[in-house]
Design an enzyme around this catalytic site. Structure first.
Site, PDB file in Angstrom:
ATOM      1  CB  SER A 255      -0.913   0.032   1.225  1.00  0.00           C
ATOM      2  OG  SER A 255      -1.582   1.287   1.281  1.00  0.00           O
TER       3      SER A 255
ATOM      4  CG  ASN B 158      -3.606   5.417   2.465  1.00  0.00           C
ATOM      5  OD1 ASN B 158      -3.208   5.853   3.530  1.00  0.00           O
ATOM      6  ND2 ASN B 158      -4.826   5.628   2.007  1.00  0.00           N
TER       7      ASN B 158
ATOM      8  CG  ASP C  24      -9.593  -1.624  -3.331  1.00  0.00           C
ATOM      9  OD1 ASP C  24      -8.739  -0.761  -3.617  1.00  0.00           O
ATOM     10  OD2 ASP C  24     -10.758  -1.569  -3.769  1.00  0.00           O
TER      11      ASP C  24
ATOM     12  CE1 TYR D  95     -15.056  10.486   1.230  1.00  0.00           C
ATOM     13  CE2 TYR D  95     -13.478   8.694   1.008  1.00  0.00           C
ATOM     14  CZ  TYR D  95     -14.274   9.668   0.446  1.00  0.00           C
ATOM     15  OH  TYR D  95     -14.289   9.831  -0.929  1.00  0.00           O
ATOM     16  CG  ASP D  96     -10.547   7.853   9.564  1.00  0.00           C
ATOM     17  OD1 ASP D  96     -11.396   7.015   9.213  1.00  0.00           O
ATOM     18  OD2 ASP D  96      -9.352   7.576   9.744  1.00  0.00           O
TER      19      ASP D  96
END
Ligand code: ITT
Length: 199
Positions: A9, A11, A71, A156-157
């Site tokens: 990842s 991210n 994902d 989106y936390d």
């Protein structure tokens, strides 16, 4: 066992959560920063599972190690499940997390609390050096808050309030998030699988 497991990842928010969730497995867990840089794969599949497997195969095969990939995304009821697999690029190709959150809040501007239901989904995929594959899915239900709140986590936390709580993931912090989140659920199951896996 001293086998290497790569977290495939790019991210950093996911990477941090996955390092913690995989800490108890009998693997040497590494990140992409421990390997030569290669381009990210294009996520061409229409499902979380398809893209998770695509990423785990891509990085695992390239570096010749076992690999896990994640994902994930958010499905918003009032938007018929969107942005879903397109969560990272909801507001456009090179958008920021804040761009995505502002677009989502705007889309739900007139929607009352009881119709702001949403769900995070995480698909965890493992691909071994013997090409064996294993998939686990985790979800968490909640609602989209009226405004961004909190500064922990990622994505989106700041707008997601999990069921049973009154604060967003970004306010609750990583320990609470790990207990109840989609990623916590998927990767605890993956961790159990990895305890007993041997090729
Ligand atoms: P990699 O593919 O390199 O792992 P990515 O960010 O592109 O990183 P995804 O394609 O799975 O990963 O997109 C997931 C997006 O969904 C992510 O960028 C966030 O916008 C959102 N998301 C997923 N899990 C989340 C979480 O735990 N908290 C907040 N937002 C999340």
């Amino acid at each position: 066992m001293d086998k290497v497991l790569l977290i495939g990842s790019g991210n950093p928010g996911k990477q941090q959560e996955l390092q913690a969730l995989l800490a108890d497995t009998p693997w040497i867990v590494k990140g992409l920063k421990d390997f030569d840089e290669i381009p990210e794969p294009e996520e061409t599949e229409a499902t979380f599972e398809g893209n998770a497997l695509l990423k785990a195969r891509y990085y695992g095969e390239h570096f010749g190690v076992a690999c896990v990939a994640d994902d994930s995304g958010i499905q918003v009821n009032a938007l018929n499940g969107e942005p879903g697999v397109y969560s990272a690029r909801y507001a456009g190709e090179a958008c920021s997390y804040d761009d995505n959150n502002q677009k989502l809040l705007k889309a739900l501007e007139t929607i009352p609390t009881e119709q702001r239901g949403a769900r995070f989904v995480c698909c965890a995929a493992f691909v071994g050096t013997d090409s064996s594959e294993h998939v686990e899915v985790g979800t968490v239900d909640g609602i989209i808050a009226p405004h961004c709140k909190g500064d922990q986590g990622f994505g989106y936390d700041p707008v997601f309030i999990p069921e049973g709580y009154e604060h967003t993931f970004a306010e609750l912090g990583l320990d609470v998030k790990a207990q109840v989140s989609h990623r916590g659920r998927a990767f605890r199951a993956m961790s159990t699988f990895l305890q007993s896996y041997s090729d």
